[in-house]
Design an enzyme around this catalytic site. Structure first.
Site, PDB file in Angstrom:
ATOM      1  N   CYS A 196     -14.284   0.966  -5.879  1.00 17.22           N
ATOM      2  CA  CYS A 196     -13.738  -0.220  -5.207  1.00 17.22           C
ATOM      3  C   CYS A 196     -12.256   0.048  -4.958  1.00 17.22           C
ATOM      4  O   CYS A 196     -11.477   0.220  -5.911  1.00 17.22           O
ATOM      5  CB  CYS A 196     -13.927  -1.424  -6.127  1.00 17.22           C
ATOM      6  SG  CYS A 196     -13.201  -2.947  -5.493  1.00 17.22           S
ATOM      7  N   CYS A 233     -12.539   0.314   2.219  1.00 17.19           N
ATOM      8  CA  CYS A 233     -13.277  -0.636   1.376  1.00 17.19           C
ATOM      9  C   CYS A 233     -14.718  -0.148   1.361  1.00 17.19           C
ATOM     10  O   CYS A 233     -15.290   0.126   2.431  1.00 17.19           O
ATOM     11  CB  CYS A 233     -13.201  -2.039   1.968  1.00 17.19           C
ATOM     12  SG  CYS A 233     -14.337  -3.222   1.194  1.00 17.19           S
TER      13      CYS A 233
END
Ligand code: DGL
Length: 326
Positions: free
Chosen positions: A70, A178
């Site tokens: 992440c 992302c």
């Protein structure tokens, strides 16, 4: 050796899926913080707290190393995580350096969450680059992914409107900063001029994991490092050389009923490997995969039930279809 992957939601599955192809005989854990997704619109302090909880849980389940799959949690909390736990913690950063090194004659456009884009870590990273780097926060894309809405008219409209703010014909590459954005490579490919490369940071992260653990992880048969996107042909910034021979078709190549070896050829052959589960484990959220790998899945600390595990298969299938789009 147990290797854990952590994300706010389903984005980090893109990193796990690649690890399942690349390594063999590994026990993986996957933690999606489904109770608190999205992270990208929260405060840094909140993400630090949530990330410490998530990684603490994974370490209590026996993780010997943790991949923060992440970009947002890495940006907000990587130093706190490294300070709090005695296991290696591998972070994930937008691959803007790879983009600059490979296609830097033209600008790079980074898409990421608002928090990653506003973060000091990114400012430092971009500040060291010679390449012109533009950035665009796309928080709604995380919501679309979590809602399993991958290529709807609403997704297309959102992406077209957002990307139209830039002179796309000037671009050299688009960096997916992302992990949730890996689900949208096909729609992005449609919108971007054909010579603009789409770059994710997955291979760089797994290369780091492998080197951090020394011999702790076994490569799947036929795999070798470096792989996939680490090889760019920088000539005029628009050619892309994927060395796929090392990645081709390892999923489904071994193990019961998983079919024969696929796509073992070299060059620019496209990857036909499939990410097929071999069976559901008896103990809650565990799935066995080819190459002798297994994954225990958790949503914010709860083991997944059978219906949730079947949904994971849907995500992995989608990612499998996206992985060679660049
Ligand atoms: N998948 C995460 C990332 O790579 C963040 C998504 C979210 O906002 O939760 O940045």
């Amino acid at each position: 050796m147990k290797i854990a992957f952590f994300d706010s939601g389903i984005g980090g599955l893109s990193v796990l899926a690649e690890a399942l192809r690349r390594f063999s005989g590994a026990e993986f854990l996957y933690f999606a913080d489904e109770d608190h997704v999205p992270y990208g619109t929260k405060s840094r302090a909140e993400i630090v707290r949530l990330s410490l909880d998530a990684v603490g849980f994974l370490v209590s389940r026996g993780a010997d190393a943790v991949v923060v799959a992440c970009n947002t949690a890495t940006s907000a909390a990587i130093s706190e995580l490294r300070g709090a736990f005695g296991v290696p913690v591998i972070g994930m950063e937008p691959a803007v350096k790879l983009a600059a090194d490979s296609f830097g004659a033209r600008p790079t456009l980074l898409i990421a969450t608002p928090l990653t884009i506003a973060g000091e870590k990114l400012a430092r990273l971009v500040g060291r680059l010679e390449c012109e780097t533009w950035s665009l926060p796309l928080p709604r894309l995380v919501e679309f992914a979590q809602d399993l809405e991958f290529d709807s008219p609403a997704v297309r409209t959102y992406l077209r409107e957002e990307l139209d703010k830039f002179e796309l014909e000037r671009l050299g590459s688009l960096v997916l900063g992302c992990t949730h954005f890996n689900y949208f490579k096909d729609v992005l490919r449609e919108i971007l001029p054909p010579y603009v490369r789409i770059i994710d940071g997955i291979d760089g992260t797994l290369n780091r994991l492998a080197s951090e653990l020394g011999g702790g992880l076994r490569l799947a048969r036929g795999e070798d490092l470096p792989s996939r996107t680490t090889k760019f042909n920088a000539e005029d910034g628009v050619k892309f050389d994927t060395n796929l021979s090392v990645q081709a078709g390892k999923f489904g190549a071994e193990g019961r009923g998983a079919g024969g070896e696929q796509g073992a050829g070299g060059g620019n052959e496209s990857c036909v490997g499939k990410n097929n589960a071999e069976g559901y484990g008896a103990d809650g959220g565990k799935i066995y995969y080819p190459n002798g790998n297994s994954v225990e899945y958790f949503y914010s600390g709860r083991a997944l039930d059978a219906a949730q595990l079947r949904k994971v298969e849907v995500f992995l299938k989608r990612l499998d279809a996206m992985r060679e789009i660049n």
